[in-house]
Design a protein around this motif. Structure first.
Motif: not given
Length: 325
Positions: A35-55
């Motif tokens: 999951p995304f979040g601020s807890g240990e082991g979670e994905l950090p919430v940062e602008a510009g860090r992620y790319r979402l792939i879709w169709t």
């Protein structure tokens, strides 16, 4: 969506273990679910860090784009788009120059899955979230992705963004979302991918019983939870948007068309009139993906001319029907 092995090669549903002994379609579980979040082991919430792939073919991916647009996260999460028609090598970035994603520098989505985990044997699916710092797939959990955009990504929401997942309704939204997934969103696939008459008919009956139930529910309120749009509306909409264009024919869910339900049809047009929904809905891509894709049984690649999708722009009656007194 379609079936592919770890190398992106097309496989049968049986090879992917997505068909039960009775011939029922059993969708694979998501693998990257941190999951995304601020807890240990979670994905950090940062602008510009992620790319979402879709169709625009895929309902699970389309609801991510609708949520991003409604919440104003389009400048925070970058977006890459694969073709709606899968190749034998998997989802392809054939819409981009040189058939390569300009950020990830890959041609086929399975490439980033193989680089992330060489032992991964499932399908390379959309939506996929890639961490641009590590160049690894970090999340393909379409069950919860919109909830993350709606909650832990709130610091990046635009001013006056809608509350799509209000705390006082979360339990009810979660309960309805489970029903929507099993009986509507995945319900059409259970009918379309069934390998026995009995399993097809079972899925068909459950689907239309639930659509009848939703038709009645939407006779009493403009949206699924009163007069505000929620996460559940996004989830229902993406299936409704594909119903007459694809599922009615390709998945044999043909008791009646969406346009023959008074409340569901006007409800769908109401949502479509909102820019975030309309901009994320590409009927031509939907048609191509389902009717020219590898599960379409269409050897000559003939794309039907209909149905007429201009009727989605016709007026709906929801605002007047539920006008505040």
């Amino acid at each position: 969506m379609a079936i592919e092995d770890k190398f992106g090669k097309v496989a049968t549903s049986e090879d992917a273990h997505e068909v039960s002994e009775t011939g029922a379609f059993v969708r694979q579980d998501n693998y990257f679910i941190t999951p995304f979040g601020s807890g240990e082991g979670e994905l950090p919430v940062e602008a510009g860090r992620y790319r979402l792939i879709w169709t625009p073919l895929c309902p699970w991916a389309t609801r991510q784009i609708i949520a991003l647009k409604l919440l104003g996260l389009e400048d925070v999460i970058s977006v890459g788009t694969v073709s709606p028609v899968r190749t034998e090598n998997g989802w392809e970035f054939s819409l981009d120059e040189g058939n390569v994603d300009p950020v990830l520098k890959i041609r086929y989505l399975p490439e980033i899955y193989a680089a992330t985990d060489p032992d991964y044997e499932g399908r390379a699916t959309v939506p996929t979230v890639v961490d641009l710092k590590t160049r690894k797939v970090v999340n393909n959990d379409y069950h919860h992705l919109t909830n993350y955009w709606e909650t832990v990504w709130k610091p990046f929401h635009k001013q006056n963004a809608p509350d799509l997942y209000p705390e006082h309704l979360r339990k009810e939204i979660d309960e309805l979302n489970v029903i929507l997934f099993h009986e509507i969103n995945n319900g059409v696939y259970k009918a379309g991918f069934a390998k026995s008459q009995a399993e097809y008919e079972k899925a068909y009956d459950v689907l239309f019983q639930r659509l009848d139930w939703l038709e009645e529910r939407l006779s009493k309120s403009r949206y699924l939870f009163g007069d505000q749009i929620t996460d559940s509306d996004i989830r229902l909409y993406v299936t409704l948007a594909r119903f007459d264009t694809a599922y009615y024919f390709a998945f044999k869910t043909n008791r009646n068309r969406l346009s023959e339900f008074e409340n569901l049809w006007n409800y769908a047009k109401d949502l479509y009139s909102i820019p975030a929904f309309k901009e994320a809905t590409d009927f031509n891509s939907i048609k191509k993906g389902y009717l020219l894709g590898n599960h379409a049984h269409n050897p000559y690649g003939i794309l039907p001319l209909g149905p007429d999708v201009s009727i989605w722009d016709e007026p709906h009656n929801r605002k007047e029907k539920f006008k505040a007194k």
